[in-house]
Design an enzyme around this catalytic site. Structure first.
Site, PDB file in Angstrom:
ATOM      1  N   HIS A 129      -3.188   9.011   3.460  1.00  0.00           N
ATOM      2  CA  HIS A 129      -1.252   7.957   3.790  1.00  0.00           C
ATOM      3  C   HIS A 129      -1.115   7.944   1.772  1.00  0.00           C
ATOM      4  O   HIS A 129      -0.386   9.002   1.611  1.00  0.00           O
ATOM      5  CB  HIS A 129      -2.270   6.402   3.843  1.00  0.00           C
ATOM      6  CG  HIS A 129      -1.688   4.939   4.031  1.00  0.00           C
ATOM      7  ND1 HIS A 129      -0.110   5.332   3.889  1.00  0.00           N
ATOM      8  CD2 HIS A 129      -1.788   4.161   4.435  1.00  0.00           C
ATOM      9  CE1 HIS A 129      -0.223   3.598   3.929  1.00  0.00           C
ATOM     10  NE2 HIS A 129      -1.147   3.189   4.062  1.00  0.00           N
TER      11      HIS A 129
ATOM     12  N   HIS B   1       5.457  12.596   7.947  1.00  0.00           N
ATOM     13  CA  HIS B   1       5.075  11.791   8.369  1.00  0.00           C
ATOM     14  C   HIS B   1       5.326  10.588   9.745  1.00  0.00           C
ATOM     15  O   HIS B   1       6.382  11.796  10.541  1.00  0.00           O
ATOM     16  CB  HIS B   1       6.857  10.945   7.999  1.00  0.00           C
ATOM     17  CG  HIS B   1       6.185   9.601   7.294  1.00  0.00           C
ATOM     18  ND1 HIS B   1       6.717   8.667   7.769  1.00  0.00           N
ATOM     19  CD2 HIS B   1       5.738   9.246   6.105  1.00  0.00           C
ATOM     20  CE1 HIS B   1       6.059   7.486   7.785  1.00  0.00           C
ATOM     21  NE2 HIS B   1       5.945   7.849   6.628  1.00  0.00           N
TER      22      HIS B   1
ATOM     23  N   ASP C  94       5.512  11.193  -1.263  1.00  0.00           N
ATOM     24  CA  ASP C  94       4.519  11.628  -2.066  1.00  0.00           C
ATOM     25  C   ASP C  94       4.732  13.055  -2.792  1.00  0.00           C
ATOM     26  O   ASP C  94       4.181  13.519  -3.377  1.00  0.00           O
ATOM     27  CB  ASP C  94       3.028  11.339  -1.368  1.00  0.00           C
ATOM     28  CG  ASP C  94       2.428  10.025  -0.996  1.00  0.00           C
ATOM     29  OD1 ASP C  94       3.184   9.557  -2.452  1.00  0.00           O
ATOM     30  OD2 ASP C  94       2.314   9.326  -0.346  1.00  0.00           O
TER      31      ASP C  94
HETATM   32  N1  CMC Z   1       1.168  20.779   7.786  1.00  0.00           N
HETATM   33  C1  CMC Z   1       1.088  21.379   8.343  1.00  0.00           C
HETATM   34  N2  CMC Z   1       1.047  21.078   9.083  1.00  0.00           N
HETATM   35  C2  CMC Z   1       1.330  19.575   9.340  1.00  0.00           C
HETATM   36  C3  CMC Z   1       1.766  18.339   8.787  1.00  0.00           C
HETATM   37  C4  CMC Z   1       1.173  19.332   7.494  1.00  0.00           C
HETATM   38  N3  CMC Z   1       1.754  18.719   6.142  1.00  0.00           N
HETATM   39  N4  CMC Z   1       1.707  17.179   9.504  1.00  0.00           N
HETATM   40  C5  CMC Z   1       1.704  17.327  10.592  1.00  0.00           C
HETATM   41  N5  CMC Z   1       1.679  18.672  10.871  1.00  0.00           N
HETATM   42  C6  CMC Z   1       1.623  19.034  12.634  1.00  0.00           C
HETATM   43  C7  CMC Z   1       0.190  19.489  13.212  1.00  0.00           C
HETATM   44  O1  CMC Z   1      -0.357  20.243  12.732  1.00  0.00           O
HETATM   45  C8  CMC Z   1       0.737  18.744  14.450  1.00  0.00           C
HETATM   46  O2  CMC Z   1       0.573  20.454  14.828  1.00  0.00           O
HETATM   47  P1  CMC Z   1       0.415  20.768  16.439  1.00  0.00           P
HETATM   48  O3  CMC Z   1       1.779  20.010  17.243  1.00  0.00           O
HETATM   49  O4  CMC Z   1       1.031  22.371  16.989  1.00  0.00           O
HETATM   50  O5  CMC Z   1      -0.389  19.921  16.635  1.00  0.00           O
HETATM   51  C9  CMC Z   1       2.485  18.484  13.846  1.00  0.00           C
HETATM   52  O6  CMC Z   1       2.999  18.488  12.526  1.00  0.00           O
HETATM   53  C10 CMC Z   1       2.195  17.015  14.073  1.00  0.00           C
HETATM   54  O7  CMC Z   1       1.217  16.320  13.266  1.00  0.00           O
HETATM   55  P2  CMC Z   1       0.708  15.087  13.428  1.00  0.00           P
HETATM   56  O8  CMC Z   1      -0.444  15.127  12.534  1.00  0.00           O
HETATM   57  O9  CMC Z   1       0.285  14.596  15.165  1.00  0.00           O
HETATM   58  O10 CMC Z   1       1.391  13.945  13.208  1.00  0.00           O
HETATM   59  P3  CMC Z   1       1.007  12.556  12.810  1.00  0.00           P
HETATM   60  O11 CMC Z   1       2.110  11.966  12.791  1.00  0.00           O
HETATM   61  O12 CMC Z   1       0.032  12.345  12.575  1.00  0.00           O
HETATM   62  O13 CMC Z   1       0.283  12.686  11.560  1.00  0.00           O
HETATM   63  C11 CMC Z   1       1.059  12.305   8.730  1.00  0.00           C
HETATM   64  C12 CMC Z   1       1.849  12.470   9.953  1.00  0.00           C
HETATM   65  C13 CMC Z   1       1.834  11.914   7.460  1.00  0.00           C
HETATM   66  C14 CMC Z   1      -0.490  11.951   8.340  1.00  0.00           C
HETATM   67  C15 CMC Z   1       0.918  14.143   8.128  1.00  0.00           C
HETATM   68  O14 CMC Z   1       2.241  15.233   8.877  1.00  0.00           O
HETATM   69  C16 CMC Z   1      -0.195  14.510   7.466  1.00  0.00           C
HETATM   70  O15 CMC Z   1      -1.580  14.583   7.526  1.00  0.00           O
HETATM   71  N6  CMC Z   1       0.913  14.849   6.174  1.00  0.00           N
HETATM   72  C17 CMC Z   1       0.171  15.381   4.677  1.00  0.00           C
HETATM   73  C18 CMC Z   1      -0.530  13.986   4.041  1.00  0.00           C
HETATM   74  C19 CMC Z   1       1.093  13.460   4.096  1.00  0.00           C
HETATM   75  O16 CMC Z   1       1.072  14.297   2.673  1.00  0.00           O
HETATM   76  N7  CMC Z   1       0.565  12.070   3.344  1.00  0.00           N
HETATM   77  C20 CMC Z   1       1.669  10.595   3.122  1.00  0.00           C
HETATM   78  C21 CMC Z   1       2.493  10.178   4.372  1.00  0.00           C
HETATM   79  S1  CMC Z   1       3.137   9.427   3.876  1.00  0.00           S
HETATM   80  C22 CMC Z   1       2.936   8.429   2.632  1.00  0.00           C
HETATM   81  C23 CMC Z   1       2.576   7.292   3.564  1.00  0.00           C
HETATM   82  O17 CMC Z   1       2.343   6.535   4.863  1.00  0.00           O
HETATM   83  O18 CMC Z   1       1.217   6.834   2.291  1.00  0.00           O
END
Ligand code: CMC
Length: 431
Positions: free
Chosen positions: A268, A309, A366
């Site tokens: 987050h 996201h 971010d």
């Molecule tokens: N790098 C590599 N792979 C990723 C990433 C990433 N940053 N984000 C998602 N994936 C992949 C993940 O491994 C999954 O792949 P598969 O379908 O093969 O298993 C797929 O994309 C879907 O990911 P998810 O974890 O199910 O997606 P989510 O909606 O649960 O998570 C997230 C969203 C923001 C937590 C995630 O994209 C992440 O960890 N990003 C990096 C951290 C980040 O930048 N967070 C800030 C978010 S914006 C500001 C805020 O909200 O505060």
């Protein structure tokens, strides 16, 4: 709102059918109202991570993740970023309408005259280790405000709720600056009422007694913009936390302190700190390819921070605006940051990589904010505190909306129990 349509649920386990009403908002998909599902069918629903669940009705912020749209009270984020300022946007989030001149002046006056913090709160900060993480200090300080303002914590009193909103928005920058100065062993600066919100904050952060602070106006403009973009984001993890804690009747400072702890996580708000640390680790555009390879490797927990996201499956509209501001700030402040080259190469590599394209992983808010904070001289560990200052407006607007909504109930999810079946206690010598 029209509640006319229904969906049919066929339950083959006991050969029954139920009609579930659909609820529509002003914009966005209709929701299946499952409020009586357990009573009617004996089943719960299962949606870990809430990918398909609306937890509340809200009139504050709207996101269309597929189109990359973000509206505060109906106003597109691009227009607010260009024409508004953080305090005006905060008023909008809290009150539902943009203020006229008199309303804005009254709001600004209220905020300006609540920026001081009790001296004993400063002493409270002195109890932390100098190397304590600023987010730990922030969560503790904000929770402690409940103790300082004990007599005005009636959550059912609109006047107490409004006062808490003013105090939180006003004091957050003072507390943030006090935390920073404590961690660098500098004497606290009092807020100067002749300055406006963001400039006052930058003065409290960076002013030294020996010489006047020379502030480039682009610094205040950039920070104000970042605050507008971070001010609210519908039912994200920290706002949902604020609402869940708020649903118990907990006071506003306790509820917002919980939101701060939720924001801290790297998935987050903690991502802004993590992005910068990751860019530093990558170190050079030459190492970007290896980083992208690692991010795609299922056996490696490494993720590209600042990418992806839950809701945006198109470019994050905030990231577009921040990207532009990032170039402007670095140019106008004459900052040559080699990490910008790493960030640009990373963005380019990820945007054309099949793995990221298929999963619709775009740079999020971010990804660039940390480079701006760094150019302004804000230490990396303070980045998530910056996010918290801005999000306070959204958190408290949601907390107030929750308390103004008749019939609100305590948030209490259920579970799928996967533990042991009922069994008898065994004496210690028989185990
Ligand atoms: N790098 C590599 N792979 C990723 C990433 C990433 N940053 N984000 C998602 N994936 C992949 C993940 O491994 C999954 O792949 P598969 O379908 O093969 O298993 C797929 O994309 C879907 O990911 P998810 O974890 O199910 O997606 P989510 O909606 O649960 O998570 C997230 C969203 C923001 C937590 C995630 O994209 C992440 O960890 N990003 C990096 C951290 C980040 O930048 N967070 C800030 C978010 S914006 C500001 C805020 O909200 O505060």
């Amino acid at each position: 709102m029209s509640d006319a349509k229904t969906v049919k649920l066929v339950d083959e386990s006991n050969a029954t059918q139920s009609e579930l009403p659909l609820i529509s908002g002003t914009l966005g998909p209709a929701c299946v109202d499952i409020g009586t599902l357990y009573k009617d069918t004996g089943h719960f629903t299962y949606d870990p991570g809430y990918g398909s669940t609306a937890s509340t009705k809200s009139a504050i912020t709207y996101i269309d993740g597929d189109k990359g749209v973000l509206l505060y009270r109906g106003y597109p984020i691009e227009q607010l970023a260009e024409k508004s300022n953080f305090l005006e946007t905060s008023y909008l989030l809290l009150n539902g309408e943009l203020p006229n001149k008199t309303q804005f002046e009254a709001f600004e006056h209220d905020i300006t005259h609540h920026t001081m913090i009790p001296e004993s709160l400063t002493s409270f900060l002195n109890g932390f280790h100098r190397n304590a993480h600023p987010m730990a200090m922030l969560a503790g300080s904000i929770a402690s405000l409940s103790a300082f303002y004990h007599d005005e914590l009636n959550v059912d009193d609109p006047a107490d709720r409004k006062l808490a909103a003013i105090r939180l928005i006003a004091k957050m920058p003072t507390i943030a600056a006090a935390i920073h100065r404590y961690s660098v062993d500098r004497q606290q600066r009092y807020p100067r009422n002749n300055l406006e919100y963001v400039t006052r904050f930058l003065h409290m952060m960076f002013e030294v007694p020996s010489e006047p602070l020379e502030l480039n106006p682009v610094a205040a403009k950039a920070l104000d913009l970042l605050f507008i973009l971070h001010a609210d984001h519908e039912q994200n993890a920290s706002t949902s936390t604020v609402r869940l804690v708020g649903s118990t009747g907990a006071n506003p400072y306790a509820s917002i302190a919980a939101g701060i702890t939720a924001l801290w996580g790297p998935a987050h708000g903690g991502a802004n700190e993590a992005v910068l640390k990751q860019l530093e680790e990558i170190g050079s555009p030459d190492n970007v390819e290896t980083a992208v390879k690692r991010a795609k490797d299922k056996n490696d927990s490494f993720r590209l921070m600042g990418f992806g996201h839950r809701v945006y499956k198109n470019f994050d509209p905030r990231a577009k605006i921040i990207r532009e501001m990032c170039h402007k700030v670095l140019n106008e402040l004459g900052v040559k940051d080699p990490l910008l080259d790493v960030a640009l190469k990373l963005e380019e590599a990820a945007l054309k990589d099949e793995y990221f394209v298929e999963r619709k992983l775009y740079p999020n808010v971010d990804f660039y904010s940390g480079l701006i904070y760094k150019a302004l001289g804000i230490p990396t560990e303070m980045f998530t505190v910056m996010f918290a200052i801005a999000r306070t407006s959204g958190w408290i607007a949601h907390w107030i909306e929750q308390h103004e909504t008749p019939g609100s109930r305590i948030g209490r999810p259920r579970q799928i129990y996967t533990g042991a079946d009922v069994r008898d206690y065994t004496a210690a010598d028989k185990r």
